[in-house]
Design a protein around this motif. Structure first.
Motif, mmCIF file in Angstrom:
data_model
loop_
_atom_site.group_PDB
_atom_site.id
_atom_site.type_symbol
_atom_site.label_atom_id
_atom_site.label_comp_id
_atom_site.label_asym_id
_atom_site.label_seq_id
_atom_site.Cartn_x
_atom_site.Cartn_y
_atom_site.Cartn_z
ATOM 1 N N GLU A 63 108.260 62.957 134.587
ATOM 2 C CA GLU A 63 107.309 61.945 134.129
ATOM 3 C C GLU A 63 106.910 61.064 135.310
ATOM 4 O O GLU A 63 107.277 59.881 135.395
ATOM 5 C CB GLU A 63 107.907 61.093 133.004
ATOM 6 C CG GLU A 63 108.116 61.865 131.705
ATOM 7 C CD GLU A 63 108.569 60.965 130.582
ATOM 8 O OE1 GLU A 63 108.790 59.760 130.839
ATOM 9 O OE2 GLU A 63 108.701 61.454 129.446
ATOM 10 N N PRO A 64 106.138 61.601 136.265
ATOM 11 C CA PRO A 64 105.725 60.794 137.420
ATOM 12 C C PRO A 64 104.537 59.889 137.071
ATOM 13 O O PRO A 64 103.881 60.062 136.039
ATOM 14 C CB PRO A 64 105.331 61.849 138.455
ATOM 15 C CG PRO A 64 104.841 62.998 137.626
ATOM 16 C CD PRO A 64 105.667 62.992 136.360
ATOM 17 N N VAL A 107 102.344 60.458 133.395
ATOM 18 C CA VAL A 107 102.019 61.734 132.786
ATOM 19 C C VAL A 107 103.295 62.560 132.678
ATOM 20 O O VAL A 107 104.312 62.240 133.288
ATOM 21 C CB VAL A 107 100.948 62.492 133.598
ATOM 22 C CG1 VAL A 107 99.625 61.767 133.579
ATOM 23 C CG2 VAL A 107 101.422 62.718 135.037
ATOM 24 N N THR A 108 103.221 63.622 131.891
ATOM 25 C CA THR A 108 104.351 64.534 131.710
ATOM 26 C C THR A 108 104.056 65.837 132.432
ATOM 27 O O THR A 108 102.967 66.404 132.281
ATOM 28 C CB THR A 108 104.598 64.814 130.219
ATOM 29 O OG1 THR A 108 104.806 63.562 129.548
ATOM 30 C CG2 THR A 108 105.816 65.695 130.030
ATOM 31 N N VAL A 109 105.014 66.324 133.195
ATOM 32 C CA VAL A 109 104.839 67.525 134.014
ATOM 33 C C VAL A 109 105.867 68.558 133.589
ATOM 34 O O VAL A 109 107.068 68.238 133.479
ATOM 35 C CB VAL A 109 104.990 67.207 135.515
ATOM 36 C CG1 VAL A 109 104.892 68.483 136.335
ATOM 37 C CG2 VAL A 109 103.929 66.212 135.947
ATOM 38 N N VAL A 148 100.310 69.690 133.769
ATOM 39 C CA VAL A 148 100.339 68.246 133.594
ATOM 40 C C VAL A 148 99.766 67.919 132.218
ATOM 41 O O VAL A 148 98.701 68.442 131.835
ATOM 42 C CB VAL A 148 99.539 67.532 134.697
ATOM 43 C CG1 VAL A 148 99.712 66.025 134.601
ATOM 44 C CG2 VAL A 148 99.952 68.028 136.073
ATOM 45 N N PHE A 149 100.470 67.061 131.471
ATOM 46 C CA PHE A 149 100.055 66.673 130.126
ATOM 47 C C PHE A 149 99.928 65.155 130.058
ATOM 48 O O PHE A 149 100.689 64.419 130.687
ATOM 49 C CB PHE A 149 101.085 67.121 129.069
ATOM 50 C CG PHE A 149 101.216 68.610 128.937
ATOM 51 C CD1 PHE A 149 100.424 69.310 128.054
ATOM 52 C CD2 PHE A 149 102.143 69.310 129.704
ATOM 53 C CE1 PHE A 149 100.543 70.673 127.926
ATOM 54 C CE2 PHE A 149 102.277 70.669 129.584
ATOM 55 C CZ PHE A 149 101.474 71.363 128.695
ATOM 56 N N ASP A 150 98.956 64.717 129.280
ATOM 57 C CA ASP A 150 98.854 63.329 128.860
ATOM 58 C C ASP A 150 99.129 63.313 127.370
ATOM 59 O O ASP A 150 98.302 63.758 126.573
ATOM 60 C CB ASP A 150 97.464 62.768 129.156
ATOM 61 C CG ASP A 150 97.302 61.344 128.660
ATOM 62 O OD1 ASP A 150 98.233 60.545 128.869
ATOM 63 O OD2 ASP A 150 96.261 61.044 128.033
ATOM 64 N N ASN A 151 100.313 62.818 126.982
ATOM 65 C CA ASN A 151 100.833 63.002 125.631
ATOM 66 C C ASN A 151 100.982 64.503 125.384
ATOM 67 O O ASN A 151 101.781 65.159 126.022
ATOM 68 C CB ASN A 151 99.949 62.312 124.602
ATOM 69 C CG ASN A 151 99.977 60.796 124.756
ATOM 70 O OD1 ASN A 151 101.003 60.245 125.156
ATOM 71 N ND2 ASN A 151 98.874 60.137 124.449
ATOM 72 N N ARG A 152 100.174 65.080 124.477
ATOM 73 C CA ARG A 152 100.249 66.523 124.219
ATOM 74 C C ARG A 152 99.010 67.267 124.677
ATOM 75 O O ARG A 152 98.821 68.428 124.345
ATOM 76 C CB ARG A 152 100.451 66.769 122.721
ATOM 77 C CG ARG A 152 101.769 66.220 122.196
ATOM 78 C CD ARG A 152 101.995 66.589 120.757
ATOM 79 N NE ARG A 152 103.264 66.085 120.265
ATOM 80 C CZ ARG A 152 103.744 66.312 119.063
ATOM 81 N NH1 ARG A 152 103.052 67.044 118.224
ATOM 82 N NH2 ARG A 152 104.907 65.810 118.690
ATOM 83 N N PHE A 201 93.190 59.057 135.217
ATOM 84 C CA PHE A 201 94.605 58.841 134.905
ATOM 85 C C PHE A 201 95.341 58.108 136.022
ATOM 86 O O PHE A 201 96.570 58.117 136.047
ATOM 87 C CB PHE A 201 95.290 60.186 134.641
ATOM 88 C CG PHE A 201 94.762 60.909 133.443
ATOM 89 C CD1 PHE A 201 95.141 60.536 132.169
ATOM 90 C CD2 PHE A 201 93.863 61.950 133.594
ATOM 91 C CE1 PHE A 201 94.652 61.198 131.057
ATOM 92 C CE2 PHE A 201 93.369 62.623 132.498
ATOM 93 C CZ PHE A 201 93.761 62.232 131.225
ATOM 94 N N ILE A 202 94.616 57.468 136.928
ATOM 95 C CA ILE A 202 95.257 56.731 138.017
ATOM 96 C C ILE A 202 96.097 55.595 137.442
ATOM 97 O O ILE A 202 95.683 54.896 136.507
ATOM 98 C CB ILE A 202 94.194 56.194 138.996
ATOM 99 C CG1 ILE A 202 93.580 57.361 139.797
ATOM 100 C CG2 ILE A 202 94.787 55.162 139.944
ATOM 101 C CD1 ILE A 202 92.506 56.937 140.759
#
Length: 525
Positions: free
Chosen positions: A305-306, A332-334, A343-347, A327-328
């Motif tokens: 989650e960086p 996010v979820t990697v 790379v995901f933003d939520n789902r 998304f700066i």
């Protein structure tokens, strides 16, 4: 088809929708012998397949002979099994073996066990009608043994099984080998589970060895953590529940899951199921939903989650990858696998890269920076994203020719903006179509993005494909929804909109205040 009759829960119908009497009579006899509704369903489907074959061959069921059984087996061996169709991209090759788990994937056709089961059902069907005197004199299905008796019918369990010849048309089945799942695969699968419910299910499956149907049929009253047991309704015992041992760790995860369920506002009663869905209206978990856990079988991806830095990049394992600029400064979820980084933003998937092998490497996608380049076009010429796009071939000679022509007509800044608007077209139209539009625009001597889009649509229509990219393949460029702010109503415009009455009051006077200034403290009243 299913029925509401407890004595005949399943029946086979013909083309006109009427039940087939011989099959219904056999299934009633099957239920009278103490079999379950699941066994009735299995036998009904095998007989449905047999009667469909007889209808195609135009042979009555009581006139079938050994030749029809032989052709039926050959048809099953060569037919396509619709239940084995795979629609997921990247699915493993049917019949191969998973290198990590040792589990073989199902092959495309009917398995030998399925064919043998169908022959056993058809044989039992004809044996029933032979004994009742309603069907043929002799069953068309050859017996399993040479003497017409069931093989190992009176076998002593203390003695080993003897080798014997297979019956006619019986398929060869290999003895299943015992498999063990490596510990690292179990750990990877456990870490891939995203909620306590799935972890409790996984732990109970490992420690108890219960079947999926048995686990889903378990109620709150069947959980006994003090005894270290769960009670499940096993297969083939007429609803009798048996005790299965479970590990203390499984009960711990189960307690966490039930605690979360209580916090959500629902406490199941002792006679209600243990497992419930997590999304949408609350309902018991089904077998179909259980098979989807996790979404990818034995997913071994590492999760990070960086936070996206100011250059619209994330750093994973000492390598940098680009994400869309919107998304700066967001987390996010990697998911990192051996060859892919997603790379995901939520789902919602927002970026996908090939994993870099090394340290300090960068993977920048030009499409992720187009919104910024439209405002700062001077940063495009020497950018690393443009250099990588040229190396990969996504920034082609057509783009270079259009860019040069646009700079010649509009200047360096406006010409670069025109190129960026063309690059934005790739989000909505096919890459080959946009290249065709660029060639047409350069040939016409124009640098209008409308002309390029129109020529790209013409090229797509001439090729017989959709002029726009589908929603599944197009990257989602929608901005996150802006927060809904409260609307403030100002009173001044409302007051000015009405005609104000004239104020007849006299102006205020300060004479009395001036008199107070000349009074001393002792003279003041």
């Amino acid at each position: 088809m299913a029925t509401e009759d407890a004595c005949l829960p399943w029946q086979v119908v013909d083309g006109s929708g009427l039940p087939i009497a011989p099959v219904s009579e056999f299934l009633r006899d099957l239920m009278a012998c103490g079999n379950t509704a699941a066994s009735c369903r299995s036998y009904a489907y095998d007989l449905l397949r047999w009667f469909r074959f007889l209808a195609a061959a135009e042979v009555p069921w009581n006139r079938a002979q050994c030749a029809e059984v032989r052709d039926f087996v050959l048809w099953l061996r060569a037919s396509h099994n619709p239940a084995r169709e795979r629609h997921r991209e990247g699915a493993p090759t049917p019949g191969t073996v998973n290198a990590r788990t040792g589990k073989p994937y199902l092959r495309e056709g009917y398995a030998p066990a399925t064919i043998n089961h169908a022959l056993s059902v058809i044989s039992a069907f004809y044996d029933h009608h032979v004994q009742a005197g309603h069907g043929p004199v002799v069953s068309p299905v050859p017996p399993q043994g040479r003497h017409g008796r069931r093989i190992d019918a009176h076998h002593n369990p203390l003695e080993p099984f003897r080798l014997h010849h297979r019956g006619a048309y019986r398929q060869k089945q290999s003895d299943p080998e015992s498999r063990t799942v490596p510990d690292d695969v179990i750990e990877d699968l456990f870490h891939a589970l995203g909620c306590n419910r799935d972890r409790a299910l996984f732990s109970l499956f490992l420690s108890s060895g219960a079947r999926a149907a048995e686990m889903l049929g378990m109620t709150i009253g069947d959980v006994h953590p003090g005894e270290g047991r769960i009670y499940v309704q096993s297969k083939g015992l007429g609803g009798v529940k048996q005790a299965c041992p479970a590990s203390p760790e499984a009960f711990s995860w189960l307690a966490l899951y039930l605690g979360e369920l209580a916090q959500a506002g629902y406490r199941p009663e002792p006679n209600e199921p243990v497992w419930w869905t997590r999304r949408g209206p609350l309902r018991p978990l089904t077998y179909t939903a259980l098979r989807a856990l996790p979404p990818e079988p034995f997913e071994t991806a590492m999760t990070f989650e960086p936070r996206v830095d100011r250059y619209s990049r994330i750093t994973v394992k000492m390598c940098s990858y680009s994400v869309p600029v919107r998304f700066i400064d967001r987390k996010v979820t990697v998911h990192l696998t051996g060859d892919t980084l997603v790379v995901f933003d939520n789902r919602q998937e927002i970026a996908r890269h090939a994993r870099l092998a090394g340290r300090g490497l960068e993977r920048l996608v030009l499409d992720h920076y187009l919104e910024v380049l439209l405002r700062k076009p001077g940063a495009l010429d020497r950018s690393e994203a443009l250099h990588q796009a040229r190396t990969e071939g996504t920034f082609t000679a057509e783009h270079e020719a259009f860019w040069a022509q646009a700079q010649q007509q509009f200047g360096e800044i406006e010409g670069t903006k025109a190129l960026v608007r063309i690059l934005l077209l790739h989000r909505h139209q096919q890459h080959a179509d946009v290249l065709a539009g660029l060639r047409a625009a350069v040939a016409l001597g124009t640098c209008s993005d409308d002309v390029v889009a129109l020529e790209a649509r013409k090229a797509a229509q001439m090729a017989g494909r959709a002029p726009t990219v589908t929603a599944a393949s197009a990257p989602d460029q929608t901005e996150p929804p802006a927060p809904q702010l409260a609307q403030v109503s100002h009173l001044t415009p409302r007051r000015l909109a009405k005609s104000l009455t004239e104020d007849a009051r006299p102006l205020p006077s300060l004479e009395q205040w001036d008199e107070l200034l000349h009074l001393r403290r002792k003279d003041s009243p």
